[in-house]
Write a protein that holds these residues in place. Structure first.
Motif, PDB file in Angstrom:
ATOM      1  N   GLN A  32      15.634 -35.574  59.674  1.00 45.56           N
ATOM      2  CA  GLN A  32      16.975 -35.656  59.091  1.00 45.56           C
ATOM      3  C   GLN A  32      17.919 -34.666  59.782  1.00 45.56           C
ATOM      4  OE1 GLN A  32      16.963 -35.493  54.775  1.00 45.56           O
ATOM      5  NE2 GLN A  32      15.437 -37.125  54.612  1.00 45.56           N
ATOM      6  N   PHE A  33      17.527 -34.205  60.951  1.00 44.85           N
ATOM      7  CA  PHE A  33      18.378 -33.507  61.908  1.00 44.85           C
ATOM      8  C   PHE A  33      19.043 -32.245  61.333  1.00 44.85           C
ATOM      9  CE2 PHE A  33      18.708 -38.209  62.481  1.00 44.85           C
ATOM     10  CZ  PHE A  33      17.793 -38.308  63.532  1.00 44.85           C
ATOM     11  N   PRO A  34      18.232 -31.264  60.921  1.00 48.92           N
ATOM     12  CA  PRO A  34      18.802 -30.067  60.308  1.00 48.92           C
ATOM     13  C   PRO A  34      19.716 -29.266  61.234  1.00 48.92           C
ATOM     14  CG  PRO A  34      16.430 -29.801  60.706  1.00 48.92           C
ATOM     15  CD  PRO A  34      16.759 -31.238  60.910  1.00 48.92           C
ATOM     16  N   ALA A  35      19.368 -29.163  62.512  1.00 48.63           N
ATOM     17  CA  ALA A  35      20.221 -28.403  63.430  1.00 48.63           C
ATOM     18  C   ALA A  35      21.556 -29.108  63.652  1.00 48.63           C
ATOM     19  CB  ALA A  35      19.506 -28.176  64.761  1.00 48.63           C
ATOM     20  N   GLN A  36      21.514 -30.423  63.737  1.00 49.78           N
ATOM     21  CA  GLN A  36      22.753 -31.193  63.896  1.00 49.78           C
ATOM     22  C   GLN A  36      23.674 -30.959  62.702  1.00 49.78           C
ATOM     23  OE1 GLN A  36      23.147 -33.224  66.707  1.00 49.78           O
ATOM     24  NE2 GLN A  36      25.271 -33.613  66.144  1.00 49.78           N
ATOM     25  N   THR A  76      26.593 -38.211  72.574  1.00 49.31           N
ATOM     26  CA  THR A  76      27.474 -39.215  71.956  1.00 49.31           C
ATOM     27  C   THR A  76      26.928 -39.855  70.682  1.00 49.31           C
ATOM     28  OG1 THR A  76      26.581 -40.920  73.446  1.00 49.31           O
ATOM     29  CG2 THR A  76      28.600 -39.793  74.145  1.00 49.31           C
ATOM     30  N   ALA A  77      25.733 -39.465  70.219  1.00 46.13           N
ATOM     31  CA  ALA A  77      25.198 -40.035  68.981  1.00 46.13           C
ATOM     32  C   ALA A  77      26.130 -39.715  67.807  1.00 46.13           C
ATOM     33  CB  ALA A  77      23.811 -39.481  68.715  1.00 46.13           C
ATOM     34  N   ARG A  78      26.069 -40.557  66.783  1.00 46.25           N
ATOM     35  CA  ARG A  78      26.904 -40.363  65.595  1.00 46.25           C
ATOM     36  C   ARG A  78      26.007 -40.351  64.352  1.00 46.25           C
ATOM     37  NH1 ARG A  78      32.288 -40.981  67.018  1.00 46.25           N
ATOM     38  NH2 ARG A  78      32.887 -41.086  64.827  1.00 46.25           N
ATOM     39  N   PHE A  79      26.443 -39.620  63.334  1.00 48.34           N
ATOM     40  CA  PHE A  79      25.619 -39.382  62.147  1.00 48.34           C
ATOM     41  C   PHE A  79      26.460 -39.515  60.880  1.00 48.34           C
ATOM     42  CE2 PHE A  79      24.156 -36.973  65.752  1.00 48.34           C
ATOM     43  CZ  PHE A  79      22.768 -37.130  65.745  1.00 48.34           C
ATOM     44  N   GLY A 102      31.752 -38.123  63.761  1.00 52.24           N
ATOM     45  CA  GLY A 102      30.394 -38.555  63.460  1.00 52.24           C
ATOM     46  C   GLY A 102      29.419 -37.406  63.346  1.00 52.24           C
ATOM     47  N   TYR A 103      29.900 -36.261  62.847  1.00 49.65           N
ATOM     48  CA  TYR A 103      29.067 -35.068  62.662  1.00 49.65           C
ATOM     49  C   TYR A 103      28.387 -34.629  63.962  1.00 49.65           C
ATOM     50  CZ  TYR A 103      30.046 -35.435  57.723  1.00 49.65           C
ATOM     51  OH  TYR A 103      30.706 -35.460  56.527  1.00 49.65           O
ATOM     52  N   ASN A 104      29.055 -34.947  65.070  1.00 46.33           N
ATOM     53  CA  ASN A 104      28.575 -34.518  66.392  1.00 46.33           C
ATOM     54  C   ASN A 104      29.641 -33.615  67.009  1.00 46.33           C
ATOM     55  OD1 ASN A 104      27.680 -34.201  69.022  1.00 46.33           O
ATOM     56  ND2 ASN A 104      27.095 -36.342  69.289  1.00 46.33           N
ATOM     57  N   THR A 105      29.317 -32.349  67.190  1.00 44.64           N
ATOM     58  CA  THR A 105      30.312 -31.396  67.680  1.00 44.64           C
ATOM     59  C   THR A 105      30.771 -31.705  69.103  1.00 44.64           C
ATOM     60  OG1 THR A 105      28.507 -29.896  68.298  1.00 44.64           O
ATOM     61  CG2 THR A 105      29.578 -29.515  66.170  1.00 44.64           C
ATOM     62  N   LYS A 122      21.609 -38.905  58.712  1.00 45.78           N
ATOM     63  CA  LYS A 122      20.969 -40.071  59.316  1.00 45.78           C
ATOM     64  C   LYS A 122      21.778 -40.458  60.555  1.00 45.78           C
ATOM     65  CE  LYS A 122      23.392 -43.384  56.306  1.00 45.78           C
ATOM     66  NZ  LYS A 122      23.232 -44.494  55.332  1.00 45.78           N
ATOM     67  N   MET A 123      21.087 -40.936  61.561  1.00 50.82           N
ATOM     68  CA  MET A 123      21.755 -41.336  62.805  1.00 50.82           C
ATOM     69  C   MET A 123      22.232 -42.775  62.671  1.00 50.82           C
ATOM     70  SD  MET A 123      20.319 -41.186  66.752  1.00 50.82           S
ATOM     71  CE  MET A 123      19.643 -39.558  66.548  1.00 50.82           C
ATOM     72  N   VAL A 124      23.504 -43.002  62.946  1.00 50.67           N
ATOM     73  CA  VAL A 124      24.064 -44.349  62.810  1.00 50.67           C
ATOM     74  C   VAL A 124      24.421 -44.966  64.157  1.00 50.67           C
ATOM     75  CG1 VAL A 124      24.892 -43.953  60.474  1.00 50.67           C
ATOM     76  CG2 VAL A 124      26.392 -43.406  62.402  1.00 50.67           C
ATOM     77  N   TYR A 125      24.428 -44.158  65.215  1.00 57.06           N
ATOM     78  CA  TYR A 125      24.581 -44.690  66.579  1.00 57.06           C
ATOM     79  C   TYR A 125      23.774 -43.810  67.516  1.00 57.06           C
ATOM     80  CZ  TYR A 125      26.314 -45.346  71.292  1.00 57.06           C
ATOM     81  OH  TYR A 125      26.373 -45.550  72.646  1.00 57.06           O
TER      82      TYR A 125
END
Length: 458
Positions: free
Chosen positions: A361-365, A451-454, A33-36, A439-442
């Motif tokens: 839109q979470f550039p660092a993420q 634990t957020a997902r994108f 989910g694009y979360n390291t 975009k954040m989906v969770y």
């Protein structure tokens, strides 16, 4: 002449690391989910997610593990840890915890009442969460220079005394149980606090009956910067500087997983006997007996030995210089980083790296995800996702710093690994215009960055 300081240790044990194809890396980050944070360790080539618990322990520490006294109460290893903290840091009382956030939880519960305010030199995620769960409002009183990634102030972690006084005037000293002073300041880029500032903060707090509590997680790094940058301290040892630093504190929370050179553990250190008694009551409830606090005896022994190893000048000099080596390579290539280079990591300025991506839109993420995708190097976001939401309005907090942290574990990687990381970041910077937002989906309700997902915005 060598271009860098050689490692002040030799390698005894090696661990193979993953070498993945570009297709495997792309699939792994999508699955995460694009979360390291959600990547599997087996899929990571060079892991710069954190310096917390990722230290390579010494042969002396491993030897200490073999003499772990696993008594349920009164462990020999606890008394060794207690003696070490008293000698090196100067605090009277020690309450072991499973890690730093256990100490944060106990400190918040014994000191904070609903409606209180806790000032600090920039928030840290778990620290602020515990303060808010106890009913307090966090107030940032760091100097303005800390919010400017390009400002070269040598002590960007300093408390702004005028901001601190203004808060006292506005809410009253009786509603401020303590000021939380972090050494160094993680989210400002690993920036140190000067001895002069610590002394002045203590004087102002004491005048109003407010306690000073250090977040001492990276205190050794802070001591090194004082020795290097503050007048009158060049000839002082790291141990001498640490002792003076802590003389301006009433207590401290410590995540031993950083500057204590261990993989697990922490403690709450105090000077006030009444607070200590309250802390021992709560540690029994949340962690374990006051003489182990959620740790095995062997872990306390490793931490005691790690504390003593950490004050070795050549150890900390090598650590700081290795981080500078990476930062200077990136800076020379034009990659925007936080300056001056801090103590435990290089922080990429995602606002300047990806100026076409708005902060929501979470550039660092996305930058952290893309770095992994092209290289297998795992880093982490320290920006709007980490900042979370306003507890009252539900709106995003919009921090001025939108960063990606390349965190260097202690005694783990070589300069060759730093070259690989630098090459990957520079390659990504050359094609930065092709990177979209997310975009954040969770989104979990607390500490969402874990634990957020994108998903990418198409």
């Amino acid at each position: 002449m060598a271009k860098y300081m050689a490692e002040p240790y030799k390698i005894k044990v090696v661990e193979p690391i993953a070498m993945k194809t570009p297709e495997q890396l792309a699939a792994a980050i999508e699955e995460a989910g694009y979360n390291t944070f959600l990547l599997k360790s087996k899929d990571v080539y060079i892991d710069l997610l954190t310096d917390s618990g990722t230290t390579a322990m010494s042969d002396n520490q491993w030897a200490g593990m073999m003499i772990g006294d696993e008594a349920y109460a009164g462990s020999n290893n606890f008394y060794n840890l207690e003696k070490t903290v008293q000698e090196i840091y100067g605090f009277k009382y020690v309450v072991p915890t499973h890690q730093g956030r256990g100490a944060e939880n106990i400190l918040s519960k014994i000191c904070i009442k609903p409606g209180d305010y806790v000032p600090g030199n920039m928030y840290f995620t778990t620290t602020r969460a515990h303060q808010e769960l106890a009913g307090a409002t966090f107030e940032d009183v760091i100097i303005d220079e800390a919010h400017d990634s390009q400002n070269e102030h040598p002590f960007k972690g300093n408390i702004d005394l005028n901001k601190f006084q203004a808060l006292i005037d506005r809410v009253g000293a009786e509603r401020i149980p303590y000021i939380c002073l972090a050494v160094t300041v993680n989210l400002a880029g690993g920036q140190p606090v000067s001895i002069k500032n610590m002394r002045e903060v203590k004087q102002l707090a004491e005048k109003h009956g407010i306690k000073v509590m250090f977040d001492a997680t990276r205190c050794v790094e802070n001591a090194f910067f004082i020795k290097e940058r503050e007048e009158g301290y060049q000839d002082k040892s790291i141990a001498e500087i640490l002792k003076e630093m802590f003389s301006y504190a009433d207590g401290a929370t410590m995540s031993g997983k950083k500057d204590c050179l261990v993989n697990i553990g922490g403690f709450l250190a105090l000077n006030d006997p009444d607070l200590y008694q309250k802390a021992t009551q709560l540690v029994v409830l949340y962690e374990g007996m006051p003489s182990y606090g959620g740790l095995a005896g062997r872990d306390m022994e490793a931490m005691a030995r790690g504390i003593r190893e950490s004050v070795d000048y050549y150890y900390i000099k090598h650590r700081i210089e290795q981080i500078r080596y990476l930062g200077e390579k990136l800076d020379a290539a034009g990659v925007p980083i936080v300056k001056p280079i801090g103590g435990h990591a290089i922080f990429l300025d995602a606002r300047k790296f990806l100026p076409h991506i708005p902060q929501d839109q979470f550039p660092a993420q996305m930058l952290a995800a893309q770095l992994y995708k092209i290289s297998g190097v795992r880093s982490m976001e320290r920006g709007i996702v980490s900042a979370g939401r306003n507890a009252v309005t539900g709106d995003h907090h919009y921090p001025k710093l939108e960063l990606v942290r390349l965190t260097i574990p202690r005694r783990v990687y070589t300069y060759a690994h730093m070259d690989v990381v630098a090459d990957a970041v520079i390659e990504l910077y050359k094609k930065r215009d092709t990177i979209p937002g997310l975009k954040m989906v969770y989104e979990p309700p607390v500490l969402r960055f874990f634990t957020a997902r994108f998903e990418p915005i198409k």
